[in-house]
Enzyme design. Structure first.
Site, PDB file in Angstrom:
ATOM      1  N   LYS A 190       0.877  -1.030  -0.079  1.00  0.00           N
ATOM      2  CA  LYS A 190       0.031   0.098   0.010  1.00  0.00           C
ATOM      3  C   LYS A 190       1.031   1.313   0.296  1.00  0.00           C
ATOM      4  CE  LYS A 190      -3.745  -2.508   2.477  1.00  0.00           C
ATOM      5  NZ  LYS A 190      -4.417  -2.800   3.800  1.00  0.00           N
ATOM      6  N   ASP A 243     -10.856   3.268   4.948  1.00  0.00           N
ATOM      7  CA  ASP A 243     -11.264   1.891   4.633  1.00  0.00           C
ATOM      8  C   ASP A 243     -12.702   1.766   4.745  1.00  0.00           C
ATOM      9  OD1 ASP A 243      -9.378   0.003   3.994  1.00  0.00           O
ATOM     10  OD2 ASP A 243      -8.902  -0.306   6.161  1.00  0.00           O
ATOM     11  N   GLN A 279      -4.469  -1.266   9.837  1.00  0.00           N
ATOM     12  CA  GLN A 279      -4.310  -2.644   9.474  1.00  0.00           C
ATOM     13  C   GLN A 279      -4.672  -3.746  10.348  1.00  0.00           C
ATOM     14  OE1 GLN A 279      -3.177  -3.258   6.113  1.00  0.00           O
ATOM     15  NE2 GLN A 279      -3.740  -5.335   6.595  1.00  0.00           N
TER      16      GLN A 279
END
Ligand code: NAD
Length: 280
Positions: free
Chosen positions: A49, A116, A93
């Site tokens: 990412k 997200d 994460q």
């Protein structure tokens, strides 16, 4: 003959467009990823990412915290990022260590920095058909793949195997909002074979290699494989028995090279969107 839904070209095209757009601004959009502990798969995802984000022109930072970090310390980091004008998107994460309450952590992120799309505000907006600040990246990428390949959604029966908060549930809302008839199957579903066989669009997001065999697929169906599994010999495979299902499906995504690259492209797309909201 089956049509392969590959994403390399499309994802690269999306990232190139984003990169081009970023070059019009004086300051780059900022994406900060928090990673806790030493999970090797998480590290690989986070590095990818960061690398892709930097290549596209984002200001990308990774905060690495030890496994022992407390709930309060983690929430303090998020508070700081929430108040930092250079940060447009915050991504924590997952999975987090067992002593951390991941729901509270996600809820701590300001919804307009929740890149997200996991915050209850963003999930709620998606469910009721309002535009969220950001939509969960993997399901959002799947919709883009269906749309780009001109696969009709309205009126079709979409069956999703897997009901996770990051894939199955948000994808169900996205498909429902596009007028599909949606069935979500999970580990306690009875007659899953029969249900899968009714699908015009069949999505496998279970995390089990060869979970979808050819006898679960309607001839001509579109099969989307979200799964990422490692075989004993280290090969990366999805949830679909690719070779067999290819003989029956109309469209299919390969693993690797199908859903995966779209997830990162959508992450960058979400970050740019949040940046624009913050700079309106
Ligand atoms: P998860 O482990 O959170 O959820 C798995 C789901 O599968 C659960 O809802 C469970 O009920 C269901 N399930 C388990 N066994 C089942 C069975 N026998 N029958 C029917 N349903 C069953 O998984 P997740 O986070 O949604 O991820 C699923 C897979 O997708 C994993 O392989 C993951 O690595 C992969 N993934 C890929 C991407 C990508 O970008 N390509 C992104 C996210 C997840």
């Amino acid at each position: 003959m089956v049509n392969l839904i590959k994403s390399k070209e499309l994802s690269e095209q999306i990232v190139a467009q984003i990169s081009q757009e970023i070059s019009n601004y004086d300051t780059p959009p900022g994406l900060t990823v928090i990673i806790v502990g030493e999970n090797p798969a998480s590290k690989v995802y986070v590095n990818k990412k960061k690398k892709t984000a930097e290549k596209a022109g984002f200001n990308s930072e990774v905060i690495e915290l030890p496994e022992s970090v407390s709930q309060q310390e983690l929430e303090d980091y998020i508070d700081r990022l929430n108040n930092d004008p250079a940060v447009d998107g915050i991504l924590v994460q997952l999975p987090l260590p067992g002593h951390i309450n991941a729901y509270d952590i996600i809820e701590k992120i300001r919804p307009e920095k929740d890149v997200d799309g996991f915050h209850p505000v963003n999930v709620g907006r998606l469910v009721i058909g309002l535009e969220p600040y950001a939509v969960s990246c993997t399901p959002f990428g799947i919709i883009r793949l269906l749309e780009e390949n001109k696969i009709p959604i309205e009126g079709k029966h979409a069956v999703i195997a897997g009901r996770s908060n990051i894939v199955g549930k948000p994808l169900a809302s996205l498909l429902l909002n596009r007028n599909a008839t949606v069935t979500v199957c999970h580990s306690k579903t009875k007659n899953i074979e029969e249900i899968c066989k009714q699908a015009d669009i069949l999505v496998a997001a279970v995390g089990k290699a060869k979970f979808i065999k050819a006898d679960r697929v309607k001839p001509g169906a579109t099969v989307i494989d979200v799964g990422i599994n490692r075989t004993k010999d280290g090969k990366l495979v999805g949830d679909v028995d690719f070779d067999e299902v290819c003989k029956k499906a109309g469209y299919i995504t390969p693993v690797p090279g199908g859903v995966g690259p779209m997830t990162i492209a959508m992450l960058l797309s979400n970050t740019l969107k949040l940046f624009k909201i913050h700079n309106k």
